[in-house]
Design an enzyme around this catalytic site. Sequence first.
Site, mmCIF file in Angstrom:
data_model
loop_
_atom_site.group_PDB
_atom_site.id
_atom_site.type_symbol
_atom_site.label_atom_id
_atom_site.label_comp_id
_atom_site.label_asym_id
_atom_site.label_seq_id
_atom_site.Cartn_x
_atom_site.Cartn_y
_atom_site.Cartn_z
ATOM 1 N N TYR A 141 0.509 -0.868 0.188
ATOM 2 C CA TYR A 141 0.376 0.041 -0.160
ATOM 3 C C TYR A 141 0.967 1.182 0.269
ATOM 4 O O TYR A 141 0.472 2.398 -0.414
ATOM 5 C CB TYR A 141 -0.845 -0.094 1.055
ATOM 6 C CG TYR A 141 -2.352 -0.649 0.908
ATOM 7 C CD1 TYR A 141 -2.237 -1.742 0.976
ATOM 8 C CD2 TYR A 141 -3.308 0.035 1.594
ATOM 9 C CE1 TYR A 141 -3.678 -2.543 0.330
ATOM 10 C CE2 TYR A 141 -4.841 -0.841 1.557
ATOM 11 C CZ TYR A 141 -5.049 -1.902 0.829
ATOM 12 O OH TYR A 141 -5.808 -2.610 0.919
ATOM 13 N N LYS A 191 4.810 -15.165 1.345
ATOM 14 C CA LYS A 191 4.605 -15.572 0.233
ATOM 15 C C LYS A 191 6.744 -16.234 0.133
ATOM 16 O O LYS A 191 6.466 -15.351 -0.784
ATOM 17 C CB LYS A 191 3.705 -15.224 -1.137
ATOM 18 C CG LYS A 191 3.933 -15.705 -1.659
ATOM 19 C CD LYS A 191 3.085 -16.582 -1.949
ATOM 20 C CE LYS A 191 3.658 -17.571 -3.483
ATOM 21 N NZ LYS A 191 2.669 -18.530 -3.740
HETATM 22 C C1 IPM Z 1 -10.528 -1.949 4.486
HETATM 23 C C2 IPM Z 1 -10.753 -1.757 2.966
HETATM 24 C C3 IPM Z 1 -9.233 -0.380 2.496
HETATM 25 C C4 IPM Z 1 -8.273 -1.469 2.741
HETATM 26 C C5 IPM Z 1 -9.755 1.001 1.496
HETATM 27 C C6 IPM Z 1 -11.391 1.396 1.582
HETATM 28 C C7 IPM Z 1 -9.052 1.462 1.324
HETATM 29 O O1 IPM Z 1 -10.953 -2.259 2.435
HETATM 30 O O2 IPM Z 1 -10.084 -0.819 5.651
HETATM 31 O O3 IPM Z 1 -9.832 -3.189 4.018
HETATM 32 O O4 IPM Z 1 -7.574 -1.293 1.829
HETATM 33 O O5 IPM Z 1 -7.452 -1.201 3.465
#
Ligand code: IPM
Length: 352
Positions: A141, A191
């Site tokens: 992320y 993984k």
């Molecule tokens: C979660 C959601 C979020 C994430 C999105 C909305 C960015 O899916 O909290 O699991 O991917 O973390």
Amino acid sequence: MNFNITLLPGDGIGPEIIAETVTVLETIAGKYGHTFNFTELLMGGCSIDKYGSSLTDETLADCQSADAVLLGAVGGPKWDDPKAKDRPERGLLALRKGLGVFANLRPVKVHPALVDSSPLKPEKLQGVDILVIRELTGGLYFGWPKGRDVKDGRERAVDTLEYYDYEIRRVMELAFSLAKGRKKKVTSVDKANVLESSRLWRQIAVQVGAENPDIELEHTLVDTASMRLITGPAWMDVIVTENMFGDILTDEASVLAGSMGMLPSASLGAGKNGLYEPIHGSAPDIAGKGIANPIGTILSSAMMLRHSFGLETEAAAIENAVDATITAGARTADLGGMLTTKQMTAEIINKL
Ligand code: IPM
Ligand code: MG
């Protein structure tokens, strides 16, 4: 006691479920003699509409100085343009990063009265009680480089799965410490047969495991883990994993509980200030209808009382009231019932 709570209702069903959760918290405050001061702010798509930014500096600063942040959900088709400069989800990620909440606790418990709401066979659901700890401020992320360009005449997109040793260690240590109060077993999901970042992940899991000889440590590849969540979920207790693996596995795990609407989460960092939100999204298809299941958010508020405020009795009171309400047969539409968000909340408050 006196606590400052920042509310970020967000988009879609967010405002509906946060409003109801506030009534639960106000009941708790009255019963146990606490004062909760609520500050409601915009974050997500609604903040883009009003301020041109999914998370303003002022909102982040307010969240940082609060005792805890309670969030509904963000996102919706209105803000889904892939070319948009800002997106609701960016605000959420910036908030997690800005609060330094590196560990996302997602408990998955199957209520015996809800086994029929899950597509899995009842015998598979017997005794399921899992705590997924998702790393929340690193990995795929947030890794750098990230973005799009044109290379050799081709359009290209890049995301990077990056981890520093300390980022893995702190979430791993939390997993082991939480495992001590449970079945003393940690499943580290990676993984490592393919990814370098996973080999570092596993190396640190082994180190932290050696420092905690009373806890059993096992390693599972993420593809196997996703299969075992369906074929033998009762075999798992504490799961600790990378950000995106955790995102995917917890949506899968929510199927065990009968509905995504049931599951809470707590995002914790080094301090007491935490971020609390249900794991489900903004559900634009049912927004404004007043039929969303408030339980994921109500249980998130219980986690807030426990982890940020140290109010264990009050947290357990909310959890027991939710359990009793489900046992008594109360169901919102996602669980095949007819109750509205308000009616479900009223049933829970009745049992507090
Ligand atoms: C979660 C959601 C979020 C994430 C999105 C909305 C960015 O899916 O909290 O699991 O991917 O973390
Ligand atoms: Mg998710």
